[in-house]
Design an enzyme around this catalytic site. Structure first.
Site, PDB file in Angstrom:
ATOM      1  N   ASP A 167       0.837  -1.199   0.000  1.00  0.00           N
ATOM      2  CA  ASP A 167       0.000   0.000   0.000  1.00  0.00           C
ATOM      3  C   ASP A 167       0.876   1.254   0.000  1.00  0.00           C
ATOM      4  O   ASP A 167       1.890   1.293  -0.684  1.00  0.00           O
ATOM      5  CB  ASP A 167      -0.914  -0.049   1.240  1.00  0.00           C
ATOM      6  CG  ASP A 167      -2.262   0.602   1.008  1.00  0.00           C
ATOM      7  OD1 ASP A 167      -2.291   1.837   0.878  1.00  0.00           O
ATOM      8  OD2 ASP A 167      -3.278  -0.108   0.971  1.00  0.00           O
ATOM      9  N   HIS A 198      -3.490   6.036   3.592  1.00  0.00           N
ATOM     10  CA  HIS A 198      -4.289   4.891   3.157  1.00  0.00           C
ATOM     11  C   HIS A 198      -3.792   3.585   3.772  1.00  0.00           C
ATOM     12  O   HIS A 198      -4.572   2.786   4.308  1.00  0.00           O
ATOM     13  CB  HIS A 198      -4.251   4.823   1.628  1.00  0.00           C
ATOM     14  CG  HIS A 198      -5.180   3.829   1.014  1.00  0.00           C
ATOM     15  ND1 HIS A 198      -4.820   2.523   0.797  1.00  0.00           N
ATOM     16  CD2 HIS A 198      -6.450   3.957   0.547  1.00  0.00           C
ATOM     17  CE1 HIS A 198      -5.833   1.882   0.225  1.00  0.00           C
ATOM     18  NE2 HIS A 198      -6.831   2.730   0.064  1.00  0.00           N
ATOM     19  N   SER A 358     -11.301  -0.824  -0.459  1.00  0.00           N
ATOM     20  CA  SER A 358     -10.025  -0.801   0.266  1.00  0.00           C
ATOM     21  C   SER A 358     -10.227  -1.058   1.749  1.00  0.00           C
ATOM     22  O   SER A 358      -9.350  -1.574   2.427  1.00  0.00           O
ATOM     23  CB  SER A 358      -9.338   0.560   0.102  1.00  0.00           C
ATOM     24  OG  SER A 358      -8.582   0.627  -1.060  1.00  0.00           O
TER      25      SER A 358
END
Length: 412
Positions: A167, A198, A358
């Site tokens: 990520d 994120h 996600s």
């Protein structure tokens, strides 16, 4: 932020091969990196043959540079090589059209694919429990019915299992990780930190002490996207290769180490054979890989790595057990998991609430780590175990899509 998208405009339409390797055209909604390609070898190509091919490539490039010195800007040539097990060998780099035609004529090459931009987009008996959970997703995974506020789970909580988060990195100093998160490798930039957020959010759902499903799992950051949440597909595959090698002790003793490993990829985009083959190589190594289905509200068969059958593809559900409006669907989806308004960790010690597939995928990655900690068999077959344990709960899941919502088997 949520799912990671990839985009690739068509730049290879003018190229073709006769009796040569396939030169794949890009999808219609995409953003290629000019003159950059991923070259994938045939599956029966040995390491020795691969080495011979790259030697030929270097010699050919050098010869061309000498012939046209000063006439044009030289191409960078090969920049990265990939070897994931014995099933995926490839390289990436910057090549002009003439060089691509030469490469495509080489017998060992299977196909050539344009490299492209990747970015984030928003959109039991020995149980313990966590009351007033900070994220509704925890309570939903630990209960048969919606609406609860308590997460029921076994105290083993994924102990002894490693989770690789491919990520934007992880804030390894965040207090909710309790020292269980560490930095792995960076393939995006020169900043070994999550300057986007994120990856930290994803890791928090996998294994945060308060916000995670597997509260004792070890977390490893594999950074493939930069501070803007952007990177290249070739960089993502390089991160996948490193994670697979690290999980197996650098290639030694793969079976035992791989079976105690889970990975999460909350990223994807247009269907990519290179990405799918790399993902399959991870699964073939005996590693459980959870991936996001995508946020385009379309059939996940058009996305990668979501369309790869050997991975565990996750769609996003809402608090009332509906399909999240943005979530992809279709036969490629293995299970649903909470993905709308999920609260998890944010770099700097705080939290954030995000939506996307996600956010759904790390629920499945965390559940995988939790089940391995309970003694369940790891590897790609773990997705079947998760599907068998799941409840038929999702209302209107989408055409040709499972209604299974993940459940940890707590009995509550």
């Amino acid at each position: 932020m949520g799912f990671i998208t990839k985009a690739i405009p068509i730049v290879l339409a003018a190229l073709s091969t006769v009796n040569g390797a396939r030169i794949l055209e890009a999808g219609p909604h995409a953003e290629t990196i000019p003159n950059k390609y991923i070259v994938v070898m045939k599956k029966d190509v040995s390491e020795e043959a691969f080495s011979a091919h790259t030697t030929w490539l270097s010699q050919t490039l050098n010869s061309r540079l000498m012939r046209r010195a000063g006439s044009s800007k030289p191409m960078a040539g090969m920049q990265d090589k990939y070897s994931l097990g014995n099933v995926f060998r490839a390289y990436s780099g910057e090549f002009d059209e003439a060089m691509i035609k030469d490469i495509s004529g080489h017998d060992d090459v299977d196909f050539i694919e344009p490299d492209f931009v990747v970015r984030t987009t928003t959109n039991g008996t020995n149980l313990t429990h966590q009351d007033n959970v900070p994220s509704w997703g925890l309570a939903r995974v630990g209960s048969k019915q919606a609406g609860g506020t308590t997460y029921y789970y076994d105290p083993s909580a994924g102990k002894g299992v490693r989770a690789y988060i491919i990520d934007t990195g992880i804030d390894t100093d965040h207090k909710d990780f309790g020292g269980r998160a560490k930095w792995g490798k960076n393939f995006a930039d020169d900043m070994d930190q999550d300057c986007n957020g994120h990856g930290t959010h994803v890791a928090g759902t996998v294994g945060g002490t308060q916000y995670g499903l597997a509260k004792s799992v070890s977390l490893i950051a594999v950074k493939v996207l930069d501070c803007e949440g952007s990177g290249s597909n070739s960089g993502v595959i390089k991160g996948m290769e490193w994670a697979m090698r690290d999980a197996s002790g650098g290639g030694n003793g793969t079976a035992k180490a791989a079976g105690k490993t889970v990975m999460n990829m909350s990223l994807g985009g247009p269907r990519s054979e290179a990405t799918n083959q790399a993902a399959k190589a991870i699964s073939d190594a005996g590693i459980f890989l959870a991936v996001a289905a995508g946020n385009e509200n379309m059939d996940a068969q058009h996305s990668s790595p979501a369309s790869e059958p050997s991975v565990c593809t996750v769609a996003a559900s809402t608090k009332d057990d509906g399909k999240a409006s943005f979530s992809n669907y279709g036969s490629a989806v293995d299970v649903y998991a909470p993905g709308k308004d999920i609260t998890s960790l944010k770099p700097g010690g705080s939290t954030d609430t995000l939506s996307g597939t996600s956010m759904a995928s790390p629920h499945v990655c965390g559940l995988g780590a939790y089940l391995i900690g309970l003694g369940k068999q790891g590897g790609p077959g773990l997705c079947d175990t998760i599907k068998e344990m799941a409840n038929d709960a999702i209302q209107s899941p989408g055409e040709d899509t499972t209604s299974k919502l993940i459940y940890n088997g707590s009995g509550k």
